[in-house]
Design a protein around this motif. Structure first.
Motif, PDB file in Angstrom:
ATOM      1  N   CYS A  58       0.777  -1.039  -0.065  1.00  0.00           N
ATOM      2  CA  CYS A  58      -0.067  -0.187   0.064  1.00  0.00           C
ATOM      3  C   CYS A  58       0.931   1.151   0.062  1.00  0.00           C
ATOM      4  N   VAL A  59       2.105   1.327   0.622  1.00  0.00           N
ATOM      5  CA  VAL A  59       2.824   2.569   0.896  1.00  0.00           C
ATOM      6  C   VAL A  59       3.551   2.619  -0.500  1.00  0.00           C
ATOM      7  N   GLY A  60       3.912   1.518  -1.107  1.00  0.00           N
ATOM      8  CA  GLY A  60       4.479   1.737  -2.362  1.00  0.00           C
ATOM      9  C   GLY A  60       3.714   2.145  -3.343  1.00  0.00           C
ATOM     10  N   TYR A  61       2.467   1.455  -3.352  1.00  0.00           N
ATOM     11  CA  TYR A  61       1.375   2.060  -4.354  1.00  0.00           C
ATOM     12  C   TYR A  61       1.033   3.678  -4.193  1.00  0.00           C
ATOM     13  N   PHE A  62       0.776   3.985  -3.105  1.00  0.00           N
ATOM     14  CA  PHE A  62       0.442   5.430  -2.793  1.00  0.00           C
ATOM     15  C   PHE A  62       1.683   6.208  -3.180  1.00  0.00           C
ATOM     16  N   ALA A  63       3.061   5.876  -2.923  1.00  0.00           N
ATOM     17  CA  ALA A  63       3.985   6.609  -3.348  1.00  0.00           C
ATOM     18  C   ALA A  63       4.177   6.754  -4.986  1.00  0.00           C
ATOM     19  N   TRP A  64       4.096   5.630  -5.454  1.00  0.00           N
ATOM     20  CA  TRP A  64       4.189   5.771  -6.942  1.00  0.00           C
ATOM     21  C   TRP A  64       3.079   6.644  -7.728  1.00  0.00           C
TER      22      TRP A  64
END
Length: 192
Positions: free
Chosen positions: A15-21
């Motif tokens: 989730c953190v990776g997706y939102f950062a992307w």
């Protein structure tokens, strides 16, 4: 329990990776905005328009005659300025009522404050103008009040309609009666 914690950690990382992307990809994509001439003035909101721009804007405003009341329900035409010299603009100003300065001069309206203009359209099938107001226009007040507010509409309409018949609608339905006393309206309203 160990599988649950690992799944939770993997999900959080995902989730953190997706939102950062999503965040950084939107930031990375920012096409250049080229501002030219007139657009530059409309984008800057903190600047006060120059005197010349103010004069040009005032010169573009059109004068409209609006029918209010004074004395014993006598029609009093008031001049107002609007961007467009249309029946819609005139009726919109009429529905707003007189200004504070006009009220001090004894000018008033019988149109209820909660009445609103819905639309003004040119019905080509009937070759007529249809004014659609909210139902509050026809509510409250006695016979004299109803006659006065209808007179205000008719006198304002006559400044624009020319030979076309004008029909009054309330909430999309052709008005036949107004007020609690059920005052009959002759339609078209500008042919009485």
């Amino acid at each position: 329990m160990g599988i649950f914690i690992r799944t939770l950690i993997v999900t959080l990382i995902f989730c953190v990776g997706y939102f950062a992307w999503v965040y950084f990809s939107k930031e990375a994509f920012s096409p250049e905005l080229k501002i030219t001439g007139e657009a530059k003035n409309t984008l800057v909101q903190d600047e006060k328009p120059s005197e010349e721009e103010q004069r040009q804007e005032e010169n573009q405003m059109k004068e409209l005659k609006i029918a209010f009341l004074s004395g014993e329900d006598t029609i009093e035409f008031v001049t107002r300025k609007a961007k467009h010299k249309t029946l819609y603009s005139a009726l919109g100003l009429l529905m707003k009522g007189p200004t504070e300065e006009e009220k001090e001069l004894g000018i008033f309206t019988e149109i209820p404050t909660d009445a609103r203009l819905i639309s003004v359209k040119n019905d080509e099938t009937e070759n007529a103008i249809i004014i659609n107001l909210t139902k509050e226009f026809g509510e409250g007040g006695g016979t004299q009040s109803i006659q006065a507010r209808l007179n205000q509409i008719v006198k304002t309409v006559n400044m624009f309609a020319g030979p076309l018949p004008v029909y009054l609608y309330l909430d999309g339905k052709k008005a036949q009666y107004l007020g609690g006393e059920g005052i009959y309206i002759n339609q078209p309203i500008n042919r009485n």
